[in-house]
Design a protein around this motif. Structure first.
Motif, PDB file in Angstrom:
ATOM      1  N   CYS A  49       0.833  -1.201   0.000  1.00 13.65           N
ATOM      2  CA  CYS A  49       0.000   0.000   0.000  1.00 13.65           C
ATOM      3  C   CYS A  49       0.870   1.254   0.000  1.00 13.65           C
ATOM      4  CB  CYS A  49      -0.911   0.015   1.228  1.00 13.65           C
ATOM      5  SG  CYS A  49      -1.887   1.533   1.308  1.00 13.65           S
ATOM      6  N   LEU A  67      -2.744   7.032   1.273  1.00 18.81           N
ATOM      7  CA  LEU A  67      -2.576   8.175   2.168  1.00 18.81           C
ATOM      8  C   LEU A  67      -2.016   7.833   3.552  1.00 18.81           C
ATOM      9  CD1 LEU A  67      -5.910   9.977   1.219  1.00 18.81           C
ATOM     10  CD2 LEU A  67      -3.596  10.511   0.390  1.00 18.81           C
ATOM     11  N   CYS A 123      -5.161   1.924  -0.942  1.00 29.12           N
ATOM     12  CA  CYS A 123      -5.444   1.561   0.451  1.00 29.12           C
ATOM     13  C   CYS A 123      -5.947   0.122   0.574  1.00 29.12           C
ATOM     14  CB  CYS A 123      -6.493   2.512   1.028  1.00 29.12           C
ATOM     15  SG  CYS A 123      -7.014   2.083   2.694  1.00 29.12           S
ATOM     16  N   CYS A 173      -5.377   0.439   7.571  1.00 29.82           N
ATOM     17  CA  CYS A 173      -4.676   1.691   7.854  1.00 29.82           C
ATOM     18  C   CYS A 173      -4.234   1.830   9.307  1.00 29.82           C
ATOM     19  CB  CYS A 173      -5.554   2.872   7.478  1.00 29.82           C
ATOM     20  SG  CYS A 173      -6.534   2.612   6.013  1.00 29.82           S
TER      21      CYS A 173
HETATM   22  S1  FES Z   1      -3.716   3.694   3.403  1.00 31.36           S
HETATM   23 FE1  FES Z   1      -2.519   1.891   3.406  1.00 31.36          FE
HETATM   24  S2  FES Z   1      -3.883   0.456   4.255  1.00 31.36           S
HETATM   25 FE2  FES Z   1      -5.138   2.248   4.152  1.00 31.36          FE
END
Ligand code: FES
Ligand SMILES: Cc1cc2nc3c(=O)[nH]c(=O)nc-3n(C[C@H](O)[C@H](O)[C@H](O)COP(=O)(O)O)c2cc1C
Ligand code: SF4
Ligand code: SF4
Ligand code: SF4
Ligand code: FES
Lengths: 307, 601
Positions: free
Chosen positions: B99, B102, B137, B141
């Motif tokens: 990932c 953000l 993502c 997160c």
């Molecule tokens: S921004 Fe990487 S897992 Fe959600």
């Protein structure tokens, strides 16, 4: 009947009619790119948007059914801005040189087609991009769909640098006319494109060369080879062309043909969209059976595999 | 329909993989067009089976699917190329998705990617049967940076993990092994309901769920009957938690009253909004509650069948919900007559890397084996939805509220929160925050109080901004921390709760690269159907690149004017919510942080 108000005028339309039908009934011109009379609306181009009172966003008039009491405005500032930006986005990413209707709208809506910067160089990887991934842009140029024309058969050219992804050819090849399903949209987002499975050349696909996709293409991305060659050679002269309607000689169905003749040669064959026999559709013989006589002799049918 | 088959022959592995997905269907394919139409929905599971077995979808493999299901190859190719998790060119069997979105960026994802490039070659370059790729993502997160390992073969591996390092990604690439998924840290629950069992009750054991009162709500719902359940739901004033905040009771009533049959139930578990992981936590840690809530929804609205559409990147949630469904079925909580309340069956369908498939009508197309392109509305799903039938679509968190409303009554629920936003809400706190995780608070809690509960900005640093609601949401500044978290109050400041994202950026984070990542996300995730979004998201990303370079087209004044019109067209003329909100976060940043776009020329 359903009664609604459009640009301050009252209009009544049939149940199931769209806002575009209502506008047409009043003689109000709403620009459309992806809509066609005999195709299921895909409402993808968003050129036909209008303002519907009470709606949060603009609505596509080609797909939105009329409802009693609706109050609709087809030419507000808001509507014009969206149409203008749609044209700017298209013109900045697609070669519209054989799309005269779009050129006229660009003029009429005052679209600034260069506002996103100079066009990027053509790329060769449009058919091979991995979905969900792209090269980060540097912003110096505006990305386009430019790529080399696909000239892979003796009858027609697919020049997807001119494709606005209106879905019309896909619909014509599929359930809306031909039921052949040779082409579909592949990829996603800006990399979405009309494609045969695994980008195979057309002769390796299910295509039967009916050319019904050519007939609906609004930008000249799909073009009979005869026309393509003449244009390339600078020998395409619309001012010297006449159109003659006749009946196709090849079989008993009796399709109406509209022969475009230039300097005594048939340079393009269509069928009128409003013909009750064809609704604009033809088969390989009607569409190509007269032109290849001039342009390619006996070569074309051999190139185009028959099945 | 007379299809022209793909001539490349499939390998025995491919034949077997497709057969495993198609079960007992006749090997020679459907015998009629209508039979073919009724089997088209098996396309996505069949593509998954190929990808899982072989690591990519070859001509031979796709040809085998087309032959078995009688699908035109061009269409099947169009579907396969719609999804980021499918490859239609050769790809090694081992893939690690890293990932770089953000939250993970606030936690060193870019450095991780740089080091991976140095150690294992650039993203996308295969080495020794393995490749790593950058990913949007992954919904982990709170454990950023996150990664997901997929190993194709006869015993495939799928595992997501957090706190990813060069070492753990390297081990995944070379040893095809990943660390056990860490249990997600959960904020204190203060006796609130949605997270009551999370981390306390074994999510793999139905008996454990029953021991704490599980399935009491289903019994009560059957006793009450559909009309009374819908009355309670309406009285609760529960609003959908999937983003659109539609009154749930009204939706249920609309579906229940449709004469067309059958009715379908869909639980939207496609959670892919960057920064969102609340649904994942519920599905992983309290799967029986979602199964029970879906059963209540199905029996109440006349749906005999339900589908849980699960994000493709959630392997543990898949395992847990799959096991929960099996156990529920074995105990008679699913099947021909559920506790005397009627028939209800449930199955899972997995997405394959497409944020847009969370949009409800795109989701229907995805299930039906078509490209995940949103349909035009109206008609709305309650009338014409999945397979053209009346369909109830609800978000996971929305459904998770239902058992409590059934047990305690709508009035009790409505007493929590504010008049316009009833009940509690799950928020996903991540980024530069002391204790990232899912937090449940009553509506009306201020953003400041929520941030405090998570321990404030990590390391006590000054707050720069918070992205509220996700990539489709808005940036809010430190001056806006006192906004009560309700639908109505956030609307007043031009913000939205969206999917409950509270992504915290401290003063050290450079904002522009984050905006570029958002623009890149929308460019990748646009379905490509409509012009404003298909091309507009590209132009938006190009503008941000110019901001990063510091050189405008013309002047910054003309760039501002251009972006104003572009975002207006995106908002006004896009078909669906993706395009309509694709510029919202970036516009909000420009409005709140004047230095994002230089002044004047
Ligand atoms: S921004 Fe990487 S897992 Fe959600
Ligand atoms: C681009 C886009 C993505 C979406 N993704 C999701 C999602 O992942 N999960 C979800 O529940 N709703 C998502 N939605 C909202 C759904 O379309 C739908 O409104 C929701 O599932 C309805 O459930 P609710 O009433 O319980 O909120 C998305 C909408 C859009 C426009
Ligand atoms: S010529 Fe006919 S069959 Fe071939 S792609 Fe066009 S519409 Fe389809
Ligand atoms: S080739 Fe022509 S008809 Fe087909 S999508 Fe492109 S512009 Fe439309
Ligand atoms: S707004 Fe974007 S995602 Fe939605 S239909 Fe249009 S192109 Fe597809
Ligand atoms: S003509 Fe209506 S959206 Fe294209």
């Amino acid at each position: 009947m359903i009664t609604l108000t459009l640009d301050g005028r009252t209009v009544s339309v049939e149940e199931g009619d769209t806002l575009l039908d209502a506008a047409t009934a009043l003689g109000i011109d709403v620009p459309t790119i992806c809509w066609a009379k005999h195709l299921t609306p895909v409402n993808a181009c968003r050129m036909c948007v209008v303002e519907l009172e009470g709606a949060r966003t603009l609505v596509a008039s080609c797909a939105r059914r009329a409802e009693a009491g609706m109050v609709v405005h087809t030419n507000t500032e808001r509507v014009r801005t969206s149409r203008k930006v749609v044209l700017e986005l298209l013109a900045s990413s697609v070669d519209l040189s054989t799309a005269p209707k779009l050129a006229a709208w660009i003029e009429a809506y005052g679209a600034d087609v260069d506002r996103f910067g100079p066009k990027a160089e053509p790329t060769s990887d449009r058919d091979a991009r991995q979905t969900g991934d792209h090269h980060a842009p540097d912003g110096a140029t505006a990305a386009t769909v430019a790529q080399p024309a696909k000239v892979d058969n003796g009858l027609f050219v697919r020049d997807y640098a001119k494709c606005v992804t209106c879905y019309k050819c896909v619909e014509a090849c599929g359930t809306d006319a031909q039921n052949t399903f040779a082409i579909a949209i592949a990829g996603r987002g800006f990399d979405a494109r009309v494609s045969v499975e695994f980008n195979a050349p057309l002769p390796d696909s299910a295509c039967v060369y009916c050319g019904n996709c050519i007939a609906v293409c609004p930008t000249g991305a799909l073009m009979a080879l005869s026309e393509y060659d003449l244009r390339k050679a600078g020998d395409w002269h619309e001012d010297r062309q006449t159109t003659t309607e006749t009946i196709c000689p090849y079989c008993g169905v009796g399709c109406t043909l509209a022969l475009v003749v230039q300097d005594n040669r048939i340079v393009r064959v269509d069928s009128p969209e409003d013909s009750s026999v064809t609704r604009g559709n033809l088969c390989i013989k009607g569409r190509f059976g007269t032109t290849f006589v001039h342009e390619h002799g006996a070569k074309a049918p051999a190139d185009a595999p028959s099945r | 329909m007379d299809l022209r088959p793909i001539r490349t022959a499939p390998t025995p592995d491919e034949v077997e993989a497709v057969a495993s997905a198609l079960g007992a269907l006749p090997a020679e394919g459907p015998s009629s067009t209508s039979e073919a139409a009724s089997q088209r929905h098996l396309l996505l599971p069949a593509l998954h089976a190929l990808q899982r077995r072989v690591g990519w979808i070859s001509e031979g493999g796709l040809g085998e699917i087309c032959r078995r299901l009688s699908i035109p190859p061009a269409e099947a190719y169009g579907v396969a190329t719609f999804y980021a998790l499918f490859a239609t060119t050769p790809r090694p069997p081992t893939v690690v998705h890293v990932c770089d979105d953000l939250t993970c960026r606030t936690r060193g994802a870019e450095r991780l990617c740089d080091e991976l490039t140095a150690r294992h070659g650039p993203a996308g370059q295969a080495r020794d049967g393995a490749v790593w790729l950058r990913s949007p993502c992954l919904g982990l997160c709170e454990q950023a940076p996150a990664a997901l390992l997929q190993v194709a073969g006869s015993s495939p591996v799928e595992r997501a993990w957090g706190d990813a390092t060069v070492a753990s990604v390297g081990e995944a690439l070379t040893q095809r092994r990943a660390p056990a998924t860490r249990r997600s840290p959960i904020g204190p629950t203060d006796g609130l309901s949605l997270l009551a069992r999370v981390g306390k009750v074994d999510p793999t054991d139905l008996d454990a769920y029953l021991a704490v009162g599980g399935y009491a709500a289903l019994r009560r719902a059957i006793d009450l009957g559909p009309d009374a359940v819908i009355r309670e739901l309406t009285a609760s004033r529960l609003m959908g938690r999937g983003g659109a905040a539609f009154p749930t009771g009204r939706k249920w009533a609309a579906v229940a009253s449709q004469p067309a049959q059958p009715h379908w139930l869909v639980c939207n578990a496609d959670e892919s909004e960057p920064g969102t992981f609340k649904d994942r936590v519920l599905l992983e840690e309290d799967p029986f509650a979602i199964v029970e809530a879906m059963t209540i929804a199905g029996l109440t609205t006349g749906c005999e069948r339900g589908i849980l559409y699960l994000r493709g990147e959630y392997p543990l949630a898949h395992e847990r919900t799959g096991s929960a469904i099996e156990q529920a079925r074995a105990h008679g909580f699913l099947g021909d007559d559920v506790l005397g309340g009627g028939r209800f069956e449930l199955e899972i369908r997995r997405g394959a890397g497409a944020y847009i498939c969370g949009e409800e009508t795109a989701l229907f197309n995805s299930i039906e084996g078509r490209r995940g392109e949103p349909r035009s509305k109206p008609p709305f799903p309650v009338e014409v939805g999945l397979f053209g039938k009346p369909t109830l679509v609800n978000n996971v968190e929305t459904l998770a509220n239902v058992p409590r409303i059934v047990l305690e009554g709508g009035a009790a629920f409505a007493a929590i929160g504010t008049a316009g936003s009833t009940g509690t809400r799950l928020f996903c706190l991540s980024g530069c925050v002391e204790r990232p995780g899912v937090y449940e608070v009553p509506f009306g809690t201020t953003l400041r109080a929520l941030l405090d509960r998570a321990g404030g900005v990590a390391g006590g640093r000054p707050l720069q901004t918070i992205l509220l609601g996700g990539a489709a949401g808005t940036f809010v500044g430190p001056a806006e921390l006192d906004v009560p978290l309700t639908f109505e109050d956030t609307r007043k400041i031009g913000a939205t709760l969206g999917s409950g994202v509270v992504l915290v950026f401290d003063d050290t984070i450079e904002l522009l690269p984050m905006l570029q990542r958002i623009a890149s996300f929308f460019r990748d995730e646009s379905c490509g159907q409509c012009v404003p979004c298909r091309v507009g998201t590209v132009r938006q990303e190009e503008l941000l690149a110019r901001l990063a370079r510091g050189s405008p087209n013309g002047s910054w004044t003309s760039e501002r004017a251009m972006y104003r019109e572009l975002s207006q067209c995106l908002r006004d003329a896009s078909i669906c919510g993706l395009g309509q909100t694709a510029s919202s976060a970036i516009e909000s940043a420009i409005a709140r942080f004047p230095n994002v776009v230089p002044e004047g020329a």
